[in-house]
Motif scaffolding. Structure first.
Motif, PDB file in Angstrom:
ATOM      1  N   ARG A  92      28.940  18.302  -7.814  1.00 42.61           N
ATOM      2  CA  ARG A  92      28.021  17.491  -8.621  1.00 42.61           C
ATOM      3  C   ARG A  92      26.756  17.167  -7.820  1.00 42.61           C
ATOM      4  N   PHE A  93      26.946  16.863  -6.525  1.00 40.74           N
ATOM      5  CA  PHE A  93      25.788  16.607  -5.672  1.00 40.74           C
ATOM      6  C   PHE A  93      24.886  17.836  -5.611  1.00 40.74           C
ATOM      7  N   MET A  94      25.480  19.014  -5.423  1.00 43.29           N
ATOM      8  CA  MET A  94      24.680  20.234  -5.298  1.00 43.29           C
ATOM      9  C   MET A  94      23.890  20.508  -6.573  1.00 43.29           C
ATOM     10  N   GLU A  95      24.455  20.202  -7.714  1.00 47.26           N
ATOM     11  CA  GLU A  95      23.724  20.380  -8.979  1.00 47.26           C
ATOM     12  C   GLU A  95      22.475  19.502  -8.995  1.00 47.26           C
ATOM     13  N   LYS A  96      22.628  18.245  -8.546  1.00 40.70           N
ATOM     14  CA  LYS A  96      21.482  17.324  -8.489  1.00 40.70           C
ATOM     15  C   LYS A  96      20.452  17.814  -7.468  1.00 40.70           C
ATOM     16  N   ALA A  97      20.954  18.248  -6.303  1.00 39.58           N
ATOM     17  CA  ALA A  97      20.056  18.675  -5.227  1.00 39.58           C
ATOM     18  C   ALA A  97      19.254  19.904  -5.635  1.00 39.58           C
ATOM     19  N   ARG A  98      19.891  20.859  -6.291  1.00 34.64           N
ATOM     20  CA  ARG A  98      19.191  22.080  -6.697  1.00 34.64           C
ATOM     21  C   ARG A  98      18.131  21.789  -7.765  1.00 34.64           C
ATOM     22  N   LYS A  99      18.337  20.751  -8.564  1.00 39.00           N
ATOM     23  CA  LYS A  99      17.323  20.377  -9.556  1.00 39.00           C
ATOM     24  C   LYS A  99      16.085  19.799  -8.872  1.00 39.00           C
ATOM     25  N   ILE A 100      16.300  19.115  -7.740  1.00 38.87           N
ATOM     26  CA  ILE A 100      15.177  18.567  -6.982  1.00 38.87           C
ATOM     27  C   ILE A 100      14.421  19.693  -6.286  1.00 38.87           C
ATOM     28  N   SER A 101      15.165  20.616  -5.665  1.00 37.10           N
ATOM     29  CA  SER A 101      14.539  21.761  -5.000  1.00 37.10           C
ATOM     30  C   SER A 101      15.560  22.868  -4.819  1.00 37.10           C
ATOM     31  N   ASP A 102      15.172  24.068  -5.211  1.00 32.22           N
ATOM     32  CA  ASP A 102      16.032  25.227  -4.970  1.00 32.22           C
ATOM     33  C   ASP A 102      15.484  26.070  -3.810  1.00 32.22           C
ATOM     34  N   LYS A 103      14.559  25.477  -3.052  1.00 35.33           N
ATOM     35  CA  LYS A 103      13.924  26.210  -1.960  1.00 35.33           C
ATOM     36  C   LYS A 103      14.411  25.756  -0.583  1.00 35.33           C
ATOM     37  N   VAL A 104      15.124  24.633  -0.510  1.00 42.83           N
ATOM     38  CA  VAL A 104      15.664  24.190   0.782  1.00 42.83           C
ATOM     39  C   VAL A 104      17.119  24.654   0.891  1.00 42.83           C
ATOM     40  N   TYR A 105      17.562  24.855   2.116  1.00 47.75           N
ATOM     41  CA  TYR A 105      18.934  25.281   2.385  1.00 47.75           C
ATOM     42  C   TYR A 105      19.801  24.051   2.638  1.00 47.75           C
ATOM     43  N   ILE A 106      21.036  24.093   2.126  1.00 49.52           N
ATOM     44  CA  ILE A 106      21.953  22.965   2.276  1.00 49.52           C
ATOM     45  C   ILE A 106      23.283  23.469   2.824  1.00 49.52           C
ATOM     46  N   CYS A 107      23.717  22.872   3.921  1.00 54.28           N
ATOM     47  CA  CYS A 107      24.980  23.238   4.569  1.00 54.28           C
ATOM     48  C   CYS A 107      25.943  22.064   4.492  1.00 54.28           C
ATOM     49  N   CYS A 108      27.150  22.340   4.092  1.00 55.16           N
ATOM     50  CA  CYS A 108      28.172  21.308   3.883  1.00 55.16           C
ATOM     51  C   CYS A 108      28.784  20.881   5.212  1.00 55.16           C
ATOM     52  N   GLY A 109      28.719  19.599   5.513  1.00 59.06           N
ATOM     53  CA  GLY A 109      29.312  19.061   6.734  1.00 59.06           C
ATOM     54  C   GLY A 109      30.790  18.765   6.534  1.00 59.06           C
ATOM     55  N   LEU A 110      31.629  19.277   7.436  1.00 63.72           N
ATOM     56  CA  LEU A 110      33.082  19.100   7.334  1.00 63.72           C
ATOM     57  C   LEU A 110      33.618  18.505   8.635  1.00 63.72           C
ATOM     58  N   VAL A 111      34.320  17.397   8.529  1.00 61.58           N
ATOM     59  CA  VAL A 111      34.915  16.743   9.694  1.00 61.58           C
ATOM     60  C   VAL A 111      36.422  16.963   9.662  1.00 61.58           C
ATOM     61  N   LEU A 112      36.974  17.399  10.789  1.00 61.94           N
ATOM     62  CA  LEU A 112      38.400  17.705  10.882  1.00 61.94           C
ATOM     63  C   LEU A 112      39.251  16.459  10.724  1.00 61.94           C
ATOM     64  N   LEU A 113      40.238  16.535   9.830  1.00 56.87           N
ATOM     65  CA  LEU A 113      41.224  15.466   9.676  1.00 56.87           C
ATOM     66  C   LEU A 113      42.376  15.699  10.651  1.00 56.87           C
ATOM     67  N   THR A 114      42.834  14.631  11.295  1.00 57.30           N
ATOM     68  CA  THR A 114      43.907  14.776  12.284  1.00 57.30           C
ATOM     69  C   THR A 114      45.079  13.830  12.085  1.00 57.30           C
ATOM     70  N   SER A 115      44.904  12.767  11.280  1.00 50.93           N
ATOM     71  CA  SER A 115      46.006  11.809  11.106  1.00 50.93           C
ATOM     72  C   SER A 115      45.758  10.910   9.896  1.00 50.93           C
ATOM     73  N   PRO A 116      46.816  10.328   9.334  1.00 50.02           N
ATOM     74  CA  PRO A 116      46.631   9.367   8.243  1.00 50.02           C
ATOM     75  C   PRO A 116      45.817   8.153   8.686  1.00 50.02           C
ATOM     76  N   GLY A 117      46.000   7.735   9.950  1.00 51.04           N
ATOM     77  CA  GLY A 117      45.255   6.589  10.453  1.00 51.04           C
ATOM     78  C   GLY A 117      43.759   6.829  10.455  1.00 51.04           C
ATOM     79  N   GLN A 118      43.358   8.027  10.823  1.00 51.58           N
ATOM     80  CA  GLN A 118      41.940   8.386  10.802  1.00 51.58           C
ATOM     81  C   GLN A 118      41.389   8.278   9.383  1.00 51.58           C
ATOM     82  N   ILE A 119      42.163   8.760   8.415  1.00 51.94           N
ATOM     83  CA  ILE A 119      41.723   8.722   7.021  1.00 51.94           C
ATOM     84  C   ILE A 119      41.554   7.280   6.547  1.00 51.94           C
ATOM     85  N   LYS A 120      42.535   6.435   6.862  1.00 50.42           N
ATOM     86  CA  LYS A 120      42.451   5.024   6.446  1.00 50.42           C
ATOM     87  C   LYS A 120      41.242   4.348   7.070  1.00 50.42           C
ATOM     88  N   TYR A 121      40.983   4.647   8.347  1.00 48.18           N
ATOM     89  CA  TYR A 121      39.847   4.031   9.029  1.00 48.18           C
ATOM     90  C   TYR A 121      38.532   4.468   8.394  1.00 48.18           C
TER      91      TYR A 121
END
Length: 309
Positions: free
Chosen positions: A205-234
């Protein structure tokens, strides 16, 4: 112009994206001190597995070995750096000087950040600078590219950077974030790395909004590694703009303790594959945060080999 560092054949971030290839970047966290042996190991480990490496700039307001020094080291070791520059610690004179130095050392990609606030870090009595913020930093670099510093003075030899910025797809509400996204583009941002993404449906949904603003910039998805339930809760409780969906939290909770890292690797590999297969974005930025050694495993599980892309 004469460079003070020998150029190598590794393509730049700009060249990768403009060629239509899917960009894969990793992240290097400099150490707190002069023992850089482990960091060098990580650079060697990643330099042929990812197209480029971000170097954090006193991340979370914690003093560390400098981003610029690490970027130069990455160049010397045959990798491609993405220099992070924050506005928290330096005024515009110091930032401009650093950018001139970076350019003469062959650094061509810069990620412009405002920076975390001082109280979250380990130097709570330090004085924050914030002479600029990220939009103004982008404008400053554009001025330098046109041959003048922020004081309007002519430069003897200019710069040319591939100017990057960040955006937070999981911000609630999302509207202020989209306004800032548009302002960054107007200020000269050519590509974006997102803050951590976990809800892939929301990212679409975000990418749909972003592409409407500009289809000329490049967008890379940031992914953070999950390692534990505690990390997720924090993260869900304390990190603005980050939300790990219940389905992923349950997947991590259901995994035996000794298999949780493997579960996090599997989740990220799945997300990378989805970004590629569904053509959701222009690349991914992998943030393993202290687990850099597993990045090759993540890419292997995702079926990603940058030499064959």
């Amino acid at each position: 112009m004469t460079l003070l560092i020998k150029e190598h054949a590794k393509p730049s971030i700009q060249e990768i994206l403009e060629s239509g290839k899917f960009l894969v970047t990793g992240e290097i966290g400099p150490p707190k001190g002069t023992d850089i042996d482990e960091m060098i190991e990580h650079i060697h480990l990643l330099k042929d597995k990812v197209h480029a490496m971000n170097i954090t700039d006193n991340q979370s307001s914690v003093m560390r070995y400098p981003s610029l020094g690490t970027a130069i080291l990455i160049k010397e070791l045959g990798g491609e750096p993405n220099l992070q520059v924050t506005c928290r610690d330096r005024n515009r004179l110091a930032i401009e000087a650093d950018l001139l130095f970076a350019y003469t050392r062959g650094i061509r990609s810069v990620l412009c950040l405002t920076g975390d606030s001082i109280p979250v870090g380990d130097h709570k009595e330090a004085k924050a600078v914030f002479d600029l913020e990220s939009v103004q930093l982008l404008q400053l670099i554009r001025n330098m590219e046109e041959g003048r510093d922020s004081g309007g003075n002519e430069l003897k030899g200019g710069v040319k950077f591939f100017k990057g910025a960040i955006v937070t797809p999981e911000a609630v509400p999302i509207e202020p974030q989209m306004l800032k996204f548009e302002k960054k583009i107007e200020a000269g941002a050519q590509w974006f790395q997102t803050q951590a993404v976990y809800d892939m449906d929301n990212f679409k949904r975000f990418m749909e909004k972003a592409r409407k603003i500009s289809d000329k910039v490049y967008i890379c998805c940031g992914l953070v590694l999950l390692t534990s339930p505690g990390q997720i809760k924090y993260m869900n409780a304390n990190v603005p703009g980050v939300f790990v969906p219940e389905s992923l939290a349950r997947e991590m909770e259901d995994a035996p303790k000794e298999e949780r890292l493997a579960t996090g690797i599997r989740i990220m590999a799945r997300q990378i594959r989805q970004c590629i297969d569904e053509k959701l974005c222009d690349g991914v930025h992998i943030m393993a945060i202290g687990k850099e050694s597993v990045v090759p495993q993540i890419l292997e599980e995702a079926g990603v080999d940058i030499t064959k892309m």
